[in-house]
Design a protein around this motif. Structure first.
Motif, PDB file in Angstrom:
ATOM      1  N   LEU A 157      -0.372  -7.409  49.894  1.00  0.00           N
ATOM      2  CA  LEU A 157      -0.185  -8.764  50.407  1.00  0.00           C
ATOM      3  C   LEU A 157       1.192  -8.931  51.040  1.00  0.00           C
ATOM      4  N   LEU A 158       2.186  -8.242  50.479  1.00  0.00           N
ATOM      5  CA  LEU A 158       3.531  -8.292  51.044  1.00  0.00           C
ATOM      6  C   LEU A 158       3.542  -7.700  52.454  1.00  0.00           C
ATOM      7  N   LEU A 159       2.908  -6.547  52.628  1.00  0.00           N
ATOM      8  CA  LEU A 159       2.834  -5.930  53.955  1.00  0.00           C
ATOM      9  C   LEU A 159       2.034  -6.803  54.917  1.00  0.00           C
ATOM     10  N   ALA A 160       0.938  -7.399  54.436  1.00  0.00           N
ATOM     11  CA  ALA A 160       0.107  -8.244  55.294  1.00  0.00           C
ATOM     12  C   ALA A 160       0.885  -9.452  55.801  1.00  0.00           C
ATOM     13  N   HIS A 161       1.666 -10.070  54.947  1.00  0.00           N
ATOM     14  CA  HIS A 161       2.400 -11.267  55.386  1.00  0.00           C
ATOM     15  C   HIS A 161       3.579 -10.897  56.289  1.00  0.00           C
ATOM     16  N   PRO A 183       3.135  -0.102  39.192  1.00  0.00           N
ATOM     17  CA  PRO A 183       3.160  -1.064  40.296  1.00  0.00           C
ATOM     18  C   PRO A 183       1.846  -1.831  40.448  1.00  0.00           C
ATOM     19  N   ASN A 184       1.965  -3.061  40.929  1.00  0.00           N
ATOM     20  CA  ASN A 184       0.797  -3.868  41.284  1.00  0.00           C
ATOM     21  C   ASN A 184       0.552  -3.667  42.780  1.00  0.00           C
ATOM     22  N   GLN A 185      -0.409  -2.822  43.118  1.00  0.00           N
ATOM     23  CA  GLN A 185      -0.616  -2.454  44.521  1.00  0.00           C
ATOM     24  C   GLN A 185      -1.147  -3.615  45.351  1.00  0.00           C
ATOM     25  N   ILE A 239      12.936 -13.681  58.485  1.00  0.00           N
ATOM     26  CA  ILE A 239      12.251 -13.656  57.186  1.00  0.00           C
ATOM     27  C   ILE A 239      11.412 -12.385  57.069  1.00  0.00           C
ATOM     28  N   SER A 240      10.713 -12.043  58.137  1.00  0.00           N
ATOM     29  CA  SER A 240       9.876 -10.844  58.143  1.00  0.00           C
ATOM     30  C   SER A 240      10.707  -9.586  57.932  1.00  0.00           C
ATOM     31  N   GLN A 241      11.836  -9.478  58.648  1.00  0.00           N
ATOM     32  CA  GLN A 241      12.669  -8.285  58.559  1.00  0.00           C
ATOM     33  C   GLN A 241      13.303  -8.116  57.177  1.00  0.00           C
ATOM     34  N   VAL A 242      13.719  -9.231  56.583  1.00  0.00           N
ATOM     35  CA  VAL A 242      14.295  -9.155  55.234  1.00  0.00           C
ATOM     36  C   VAL A 242      13.250  -8.689  54.231  1.00  0.00           C
ATOM     37  N   GLN A 243      12.039  -9.236  54.329  1.00  0.00           N
ATOM     38  CA  GLN A 243      10.963  -8.818  53.437  1.00  0.00           C
ATOM     39  C   GLN A 243      10.608  -7.344  53.669  1.00  0.00           C
TER      40      GLN A 243
END
Length: 215
Positions: A100-104, A93-95, A135-139
């Motif tokens: 960045l995914l969690l931050a956004h 995995p690319n941590q 969008i946030s919930q789907v991500q």
């Protein structure tokens, strides 16, 4: 009894203590569970300590480990493909990506709240806030999916901790419930009575004469 790497194990009592739930092990009773075992257990050394007391024998040299209902060549090809994928490092995995995914996701959650806080709950701010939150919930749902599969961190406990944070606090659902059901799904995908994702026939819908392969 079930078979892992041609060794036979009696899991009659251990299945009640299995972290993945009783149903997952019982669904492999009398079958070769090698592929499911390899896919689900990250720390093979730790798990082997639990396996040793359960071993009751091995398959005879002339006894195939693959059930007659399965294509032996297809199983062999799949195992070779998995080994090649691991050698190529495609499962590493690319941590930074996940960070960045969690931050956004957190940024979008905060933005959705601030929109309502500063602009009120009239139609336009409400719809815009709803769009941002959706969008946030789907991500977040896909992030918890990867965390639930223990595929973000090397240490299992960090995957579990962050999975609980995303699933329980950001989404508002049970991480344990998702893990148990999703593990059953991946251990027996699309097998009626064994995959909880499709265990609703014939009450909700049917597809053709047979809904799915029953093993």
């Amino acid at each position: 009894w079930l078979v892992i790497h041609r060794k036979v194990y009696d899991i009659s009592h251990f299945c009640r203590r299995h972290p993945g739930g009783t149903r997952l092990l019982v669904s492999h009773a009398g079958q070769d569970a090698t592929d499911a075992f390899v896919a689900f257990h990250v720390d093979k050394v730790l798990v082997s300590k639990y396996l040793k007391p359960l071993q009751i024998g091995e398959l005879a040299p002339d006894q195939p480990s693959v059930e007659p209902t399965k294509n032996e060549m297809l199983v062999k090809d799949f195992r070779e493909l998995r080994a090649a994928v691991e050698r190529m490092g495609l499962l590493e995995p690319n941590q930074l990506f996940f960070f960045l995914l969690l931050a956004h996701i957190l940024l979008l959650d905060t933005a959705a709240w601030l929109i309502l806080f500063y602009f009120g709950t009239s139609l336009l701010p409400f719809v815009f806030s709803l769009l941002v939150l959706t969008i946030s919930q789907v991500q977040a749902s896909w992030l918890q999916h990867d965390l639930g599969h223990l595929s973000v961190f090397r240490k299992t406990k960090w995957n579990h901790l962050l999975h609980k944070f995303v699933m329980c606090h950001l989404i508002g659902a049970s991480a344990k419930w998702w893990t148990l059901l999703h593990s059953q799904h991946h251990s027996k995908p699309n097998c009626f009575h064994k995959d909880p994702d499709i265990d609703m026939h014939p009450f909700l819908f049917t597809l053709g004469k047979k809904f799915s392969v029953e093993v």
